[in-house]
Design a protein around this motif. Structure first.
Motif, short mmCIF file in Angstrom:
data_model
loop_
_atom_site.label_atom_id
_atom_site.label_comp_id
_atom_site.label_asym_id
_atom_site.label_seq_id
_atom_site.Cartn_x
_atom_site.Cartn_y
_atom_site.Cartn_z
N ILE A 155 4.13 73.70 46.09
CA ILE A 155 4.36 72.79 47.20
C ILE A 155 5.83 72.89 47.59
N HIS A 156 6.05 73.30 48.84
CA HIS A 156 7.40 73.61 49.31
C HIS A 156 7.90 72.53 50.25
N ILE A 157 9.12 72.08 50.01
CA ILE A 157 9.78 71.14 50.91
C ILE A 157 11.19 71.66 51.18
N SER A 158 11.82 71.13 52.21
CA SER A 158 13.19 71.53 52.52
C SER A 158 14.15 70.81 51.59
N LYS A 159 15.35 71.33 51.49
CA LYS A 159 16.37 70.71 50.65
C LYS A 159 16.73 69.33 51.19
N ASP A 160 16.76 69.18 52.51
CA ASP A 160 17.07 67.88 53.12
C ASP A 160 15.98 66.86 52.81
N GLU A 161 14.72 67.31 52.87
CA GLU A 161 13.62 66.40 52.58
C GLU A 161 13.65 65.98 51.12
N GLN A 162 14.01 66.88 50.23
CA GLN A 162 14.12 66.53 48.82
C GLN A 162 15.18 65.45 48.62
N GLU A 163 16.33 65.60 49.27
CA GLU A 163 17.39 64.60 49.15
C GLU A 163 16.92 63.25 49.66
N ARG A 164 16.20 63.24 50.78
CA ARG A 164 15.69 61.99 51.33
C ARG A 164 14.76 61.30 50.33
N ARG A 165 13.90 62.07 49.68
CA ARG A 165 12.96 61.49 48.71
C ARG A 165 13.68 61.03 47.45
N PHE A 166 14.69 61.77 47.03
CA PHE A 166 15.48 61.34 45.88
C PHE A 166 16.12 59.97 46.15
N LEU A 167 16.72 59.82 47.33
CA LEU A 167 17.40 58.57 47.66
C LEU A 167 16.39 57.43 47.81
N GLU A 168 15.22 57.73 48.33
CA GLU A 168 14.16 56.72 48.42
C GLU A 168 13.77 56.24 47.04
N ARG A 169 13.63 57.17 46.12
CA ARG A 169 13.29 56.80 44.74
C ARG A 169 14.42 55.98 44.10
N LYS A 170 15.63 56.37 44.35
CA LYS A 170 16.79 55.70 43.77
C LYS A 170 16.83 54.22 44.15
N HIS A 171 16.43 53.91 45.39
CA HIS A 171 16.53 52.55 45.89
C HIS A 171 15.22 51.77 45.82
N ASN A 172 14.19 52.38 45.24
CA ASN A 172 12.89 51.71 45.10
C ASN A 172 12.64 51.43 43.62
N PRO A 173 12.64 50.16 43.21
CA PRO A 173 12.46 49.84 41.79
C PRO A 173 11.16 50.39 41.19
N LEU A 174 10.13 50.54 42.02
CA LEU A 174 8.85 51.03 41.52
C LEU A 174 8.82 52.55 41.39
N LYS A 175 9.78 53.23 42.00
CA LYS A 175 9.82 54.69 41.94
C LYS A 175 11.05 55.23 41.22
N ARG A 176 11.95 54.33 40.84
CA ARG A 176 13.22 54.77 40.27
C ARG A 176 13.04 55.58 38.99
#
Length: 252
Positions: A155-176
């Motif tokens: 499953i391939h994603i862009s580097k920018d999309e990966q960063e967006r998902r990382f930051l989403e996880r960082k700020h979501n207590p249920l995904k951190r």
């Protein structure tokens, strides 16, 4: 050598939630019918799921399996080998997880770690990971020559999309909990992992164990594309064996 990741169209998406749910349900039902047929014919299915961190492997696995009979299914999350496993050949721990005939096994990461993380991080010597391509090809060929179907997904994603998902996880207590320091370190080696992945596709994409590159920037598209391809691979294999396909008309 063809650059398959660079050639992947990451703009693919399913805009409508209604279309997504309809397509997902359709192929989930087809896969359930095929699971029953595989059990009857004593043919096992092995699915390999690889891809970037936060690419959506877990979500694709969940949607592909949620309608299946759990008695005939195992999902193996693969992490670093345990200390006692390092005393064996690296494939030993995977042989122990190969499903019985008629069963389905999904590997969330796999033996391809030998030519990915073990290569990049120096856990395998140059000689070890370079000879692993042929070892893996032979391993998969032995299985496909028996009663096994093998399909492999990146499953391939862009580097920018990966960063967006990382930051989403960082700020979501249920995904951190999903985000680790190792994820950030791996991201710094993106180009090295991309090079290793391309060589992996080039040397291990075989007729009996094909690689499928799935555009993953849109999670809906990726989930449907994965299950569609699983169904297509099973159908193709059954047709080659002269086995009739299930009647899907009840699902249309």
């Amino acid at each position: 050598m063809q650059k398959r990741l660079a050639a992947t169209d990451l703009t693919k998406k399913i805009e409508s939630k209604k279309t997504y749910k309809k397509q997902l349900k359709l192929y989930q039902q087809r896969l359930l019918s095929l699971q029953q047929l595989l059990f009857k014919e004593k043919i096992a299915l092995i699915l390999v799921m690889e891809g970037w961190d936060a690419a959506g492997k877990g979500g694709a696995i969940k949607r592909s399996t949620e309608k299946l009979d759990p008695r005939g299914l195992q999902v193996h999350p693969i992490s670093a080998p345990a200390p006692h496993e390092l005393r064996y050949h690296y494939l030993q721990r995977f042989w122990r997880k190969i499903p019985q005939h008629g069963q389905i096994a999904i590997f969330d990461r796999s033996w391809y770690g030998r030519v990915l993380v073990e290569r990049i991080e120096g856990f395998a010597s140059s000689g070890e990971w370079k000879r692993a391509y042929e070892e893996i090809n032979q391993f998969e060929k032995q299985l496909s020559d028996d009663h096994y179907i093998i399909s492999k997904f990146w499953i391939h994603i862009s580097k920018d999309e990966q960063e967006r998902r990382f930051l989403e996880r960082k700020h979501n207590p249920l995904k951190r909990w999903k985000l680790t320091d190792e994820d950030w370190r791996n991201r710094e080696k993106w180009d090295l992992y991309e090079e290793a992945a391309e060589e992996m596709f080039h040397k291990t994409d075989k007729e009996w164990a094909p690689w499928h590159i799935i555009a993953g920037n849109d999670k809906r598209y990726a989930r449907v594309a994965v299950i569609q391809q699983i169904v297509a691979d099973i159908e193709s294999n059954l047709i080659q064996k002269g086995i009739g396909l299930p009647d899907y008309s009840q699902f249309e």
